[in-house]
Design an enzyme around this catalytic site. Structure first.
Site, short mmCIF file in Angstrom:
data_model
loop_
_atom_site.label_atom_id
_atom_site.label_comp_id
_atom_site.label_asym_id
_atom_site.label_seq_id
_atom_site.Cartn_x
_atom_site.Cartn_y
_atom_site.Cartn_z
N HIS A 76 -149.07 -26.09 -50.83
CA HIS A 76 -149.16 -24.96 -49.66
C HIS A 76 -148.34 -23.92 -49.40
O HIS A 76 -147.08 -24.67 -48.98
CB HIS A 76 -149.68 -25.81 -48.63
CG HIS A 76 -151.04 -26.33 -48.54
ND1 HIS A 76 -151.78 -27.11 -47.89
CD2 HIS A 76 -151.92 -26.57 -49.78
CE1 HIS A 76 -153.15 -27.78 -48.13
NE2 HIS A 76 -152.95 -27.46 -49.48
N TYR A 207 -153.81 -26.05 -38.02
CA TYR A 207 -153.56 -26.54 -36.70
C TYR A 207 -154.27 -25.88 -35.65
O TYR A 207 -153.89 -24.64 -35.21
CB TYR A 207 -151.84 -26.34 -36.32
CG TYR A 207 -150.94 -27.35 -37.26
CD1 TYR A 207 -151.03 -26.94 -38.62
CD2 TYR A 207 -150.40 -28.54 -36.96
CE1 TYR A 207 -150.18 -27.75 -39.65
CE2 TYR A 207 -149.75 -29.38 -37.74
CZ TYR A 207 -149.34 -28.95 -39.04
OH TYR A 207 -148.87 -29.85 -39.88
N PRO A 299 -146.20 -36.72 -34.78
CA PRO A 299 -146.56 -36.43 -36.03
C PRO A 299 -146.78 -34.72 -36.28
O PRO A 299 -147.01 -34.41 -37.44
CB PRO A 299 -147.61 -36.98 -36.43
CG PRO A 299 -148.47 -37.53 -35.20
CD PRO A 299 -147.36 -37.63 -34.39
N TYR A 391 -140.80 -25.81 -40.55
CA TYR A 391 -141.71 -26.70 -41.00
C TYR A 391 -141.65 -26.80 -42.56
O TYR A 391 -141.91 -27.98 -43.02
CB TYR A 391 -143.07 -25.61 -40.95
CG TYR A 391 -144.51 -26.45 -41.29
CD1 TYR A 391 -144.93 -27.56 -40.40
CD2 TYR A 391 -145.12 -26.24 -42.48
CE1 TYR A 391 -146.24 -27.89 -40.64
CE2 TYR A 391 -146.14 -27.15 -42.74
CZ TYR A 391 -146.92 -27.98 -41.89
OH TYR A 391 -147.98 -28.56 -42.24
P1 FAD Z 1 -141.63 -47.35 -42.16
O1 FAD Z 1 -142.71 -46.66 -43.09
O2 FAD Z 1 -142.26 -47.92 -40.92
O3 FAD Z 1 -141.37 -48.52 -43.07
C1 FAD Z 1 -140.74 -49.83 -42.77
C2 FAD Z 1 -140.89 -50.77 -43.38
O4 FAD Z 1 -140.25 -52.14 -42.94
C3 FAD Z 1 -142.53 -51.37 -43.34
O5 FAD Z 1 -143.06 -51.54 -44.58
C4 FAD Z 1 -142.55 -52.74 -42.55
O6 FAD Z 1 -143.43 -53.45 -42.81
C5 FAD Z 1 -141.09 -53.26 -42.85
N1 FAD Z 1 -140.68 -54.09 -41.84
C6 FAD Z 1 -140.74 -54.24 -40.54
N2 FAD Z 1 -140.23 -55.23 -39.90
C7 FAD Z 1 -139.60 -55.96 -40.77
C8 FAD Z 1 -138.97 -57.20 -40.96
N3 FAD Z 1 -138.70 -57.92 -40.04
N4 FAD Z 1 -138.75 -57.48 -42.13
C9 FAD Z 1 -138.82 -57.00 -43.27
N5 FAD Z 1 -139.58 -55.57 -43.36
C10 FAD Z 1 -140.01 -55.20 -42.18
N6 FAD Z 1 -144.25 -37.84 -41.52
C11 FAD Z 1 -143.98 -36.75 -42.32
O7 FAD Z 1 -142.93 -36.73 -42.75
N7 FAD Z 1 -144.78 -35.94 -42.49
C12 FAD Z 1 -146.32 -36.32 -42.10
O8 FAD Z 1 -147.31 -35.66 -42.40
C13 FAD Z 1 -146.52 -37.57 -41.23
N8 FAD Z 1 -147.82 -37.54 -40.81
C14 FAD Z 1 -147.97 -38.83 -40.16
C15 FAD Z 1 -149.24 -39.23 -39.88
C16 FAD Z 1 -149.66 -40.45 -39.17
C17 FAD Z 1 -150.63 -40.80 -38.53
C18 FAD Z 1 -148.28 -41.38 -38.79
C19 FAD Z 1 -148.69 -42.76 -38.24
C20 FAD Z 1 -147.14 -41.09 -39.25
C21 FAD Z 1 -146.79 -40.01 -39.81
N9 FAD Z 1 -145.52 -39.52 -40.26
C22 FAD Z 1 -145.22 -38.23 -41.06
C23 FAD Z 1 -144.44 -40.35 -40.13
C24 FAD Z 1 -144.03 -41.35 -41.32
O9 FAD Z 1 -145.12 -41.92 -41.59
C25 FAD Z 1 -142.90 -42.13 -40.91
O10 FAD Z 1 -141.87 -41.40 -40.35
C26 FAD Z 1 -142.25 -42.80 -42.13
O11 FAD Z 1 -143.11 -44.00 -42.65
C27 FAD Z 1 -141.14 -43.43 -42.06
O12 FAD Z 1 -140.49 -44.33 -42.95
P2 FAD Z 1 -139.92 -45.50 -42.62
O13 FAD Z 1 -139.37 -46.08 -44.11
O14 FAD Z 1 -138.38 -45.38 -41.81
O15 FAD Z 1 -140.48 -46.70 -41.94
C1 DHB Z 2 -150.76 -34.65 -42.12
C2 DHB Z 2 -150.09 -35.35 -41.15
C3 DHB Z 2 -149.40 -34.35 -40.18
O1 DHB Z 2 -148.76 -35.20 -39.04
C4 DHB Z 2 -149.27 -33.19 -40.29
O2 DHB Z 2 -148.76 -32.51 -39.26
C5 DHB Z 2 -149.93 -32.35 -41.14
C6 DHB Z 2 -150.63 -33.37 -41.93
C7 DHB Z 2 -151.72 -35.42 -43.04
O3 DHB Z 2 -151.44 -36.53 -42.94
O4 DHB Z 2 -151.99 -34.82 -43.91
#
Ligand code: FAD
Ligand code: DHB
Length: 397
Positions: A76, A207, A299, A391
């Protein structure tokens, strides 16, 4: 007697942070073991983020992990901001020398990274329990865990531990409160997200700020769309019939132009709460926090996954310098270097969130300031460029 194994870098968590770190280190000849509390199916099935910054896409391609993303992702070059019933296109590519974002679901990234890691002979232990960190202030930190709830305790001895275990994991809690300062905003709203079997309604993300609350239209594939609406974070998903969700989506997303949203069967829905959070410091002794373990963004700016990858890119370079040249400067600078980028992403995510959501606790004055902010951003090239460059992702140093 516990089984004892050794690895240079023990990684807790197989989310984006842990998996990218394992790949980046493997490319430098540094081996890792990932300990993950959930099953492979759960990790690969959790629906979360969707938007990848340009440099993350470039990194995946450089690592040889981008083949499916390039085939199935959506590229996009702009977004639409919608408010007061009118739509305004922000041409990101034109404002940022051709940079684009890629819509490719986080769980697809995870599937690609897990498969490639296992193919390379890498070790990911899924379904572990009782994960505990020990001796992080010493030169020989270790992690104890069980492979199954009733299994024996095992010990993984490491040179370094990467705490990539998300917001609720044990790593951050290992840093004594006396040297850990935490900064947080909890928002009085959440997002209700759905997946629907429907064709795309619009070629780019929308948005929308509306007096009934924020709404976002995103996509997943030609057959599946992702949509969100602002709701009370304490609301029960059982209160939201599909008909009620569609009614809110139509009201909040449709503009005066006659454009309309295409409906389809809803096959997944849930509500998430929203917060901004930063933990300073991100390092304690030989423990390094990365991703959601150290910081959370709401998010709206689509930054969380991208920030997690930025942290582990910095960490992988610092660990490589240490293992290859015995140079600890990068490790010493890790927390401060990451926090500079993190605070800018926190600022942008907070700005997008407060500007686009309806906050019931705000005065009518504050609500009008947000509308003025939107009006300014879509009419000033300077303001639009500032939004666009954040962005698509600020440059990696
Ligand atoms: P996590 O993905 O949380 O991974 C951590 C891992 O550690 C998990 O698998 C968990 O099971 C494991 N864990 C936890 N405790 C333990 C333990 N005690 N022992 C062993 N393992 C453990 N980000 C974007 O960049 N773009 C987006 O568009 C966006 N949209 C989002 C939309 C939604 C609805 C949500 C909820 C989040 C969104 N995010 C977005 C945020 C993004 O999903 C997170 O920031 C990202 O997953 C962070 O990655 P991480 O590896 O740090 O943590
Ligand atoms: C999506 C999630 C977001 O947080 C965002 O800002 C844009 C798109 C998505 O899940 O597609």
């Amino acid at each position: 007697m516990a089984t004892i194994t050794r690895t240079p870098v023990g990684i807790i968590g197989a989310g984006p942070a842990g998996l990218f770190l394992a790949h980046l280190l493997h490319r430098q000849g540094i081996e890792t073991v990932i300990l993950e509390s959930r099953s492979r199916a759960e990790v690969e099935g959790t629906i979360r983020a969707g938007v990848l910054e340009q440099w993350v896409v470039d990194l995946m391609n450089q690592m040889g992990l981008g083949e499916r993303m390039m085939r199935e992702g959506h590229f996009h070059s702009g977004i639409t901001l919608r408010f007061n019933g009118e739509s305004h296109h922000i041409d990101m590519a034109e404002l940022t020398d051709g940079k684009r974002v890629t819509v490719y679901a986080q769980h697809e990234v995870i599937r690609d990274l897990v498969a490639a890691r296992l193919e390379d002979g890498g070790e990911i232990v899924f379904g572990v329990s009782d994960v505990q960190l020990h001796g992080v202030e010493s030169d020989q930190p270790s992690i104890t865990f069980r492979r199954s709830p009733d299994g024996p305790v095992e010990e993984l001895r490491c040179d370094f531990i990467a705490g990539c275990d998300g917001f609720h994991g044990p790593s951050r809690q290992t840093i004594p409160t006396a040297i850990r300062s935490e900064h947080q905003i909890v928002y009085p709203f959440g997002w209700l997200g759905i997946l629907t079997s429907a064709p795309p309604s619009h070629p780019e993300l929308i948005y929308a700020a509306h007096e009934r609350g924020f709404a976002l239209l995103s996509t997943r594939s030609p057959e599946v769309q992702r949509l969100y609406i602002q709701v009370d974070p304490k609301d029960d998903i059982a209160n939201w019939s599909d008909a009620r969700i569609w009614s809110e989506l139509h009201t909040r997303l449709e503009d005066k132009s006659g454009w309309s949203l295409t409906e389809g069967p809803v096959f997944q829905k849930g509500i998430i709460a929203m917060r901004s959070f930063v933990c300073e410091t991100m390092r304690h002794g030989r423990l390094f926090l990365a991703g959601d373990a150290a910081h959370i963004v709401p998010p709206t700016g689509a930054k969380g996954l991208n920030l997690a990858v930025a942290d582990v890119l910095v960490l992988s370079r610092a660990l490589t310098a240490f293992f290859k040249s015995n140079d600890g400067d990068g490790l010493a600078a890790y927390s401060a270097q990451c926090l500079r980028r993190i605070w800018k992403a926190e600022r942008f995510s907070w700005y997008m969130t407060t500007m686009l959501h309806h906050n019931p606790n705000e005065t009518s004055f504050e609500q009008r300031i947000h509308l003025a902010d939107l009006d300014y951003v879509v009419h000033s090239r300077a303001a639009m460029t500032a939004l666009a460059e954040n962005y698509v992702g600020l440059p990696m140093e």
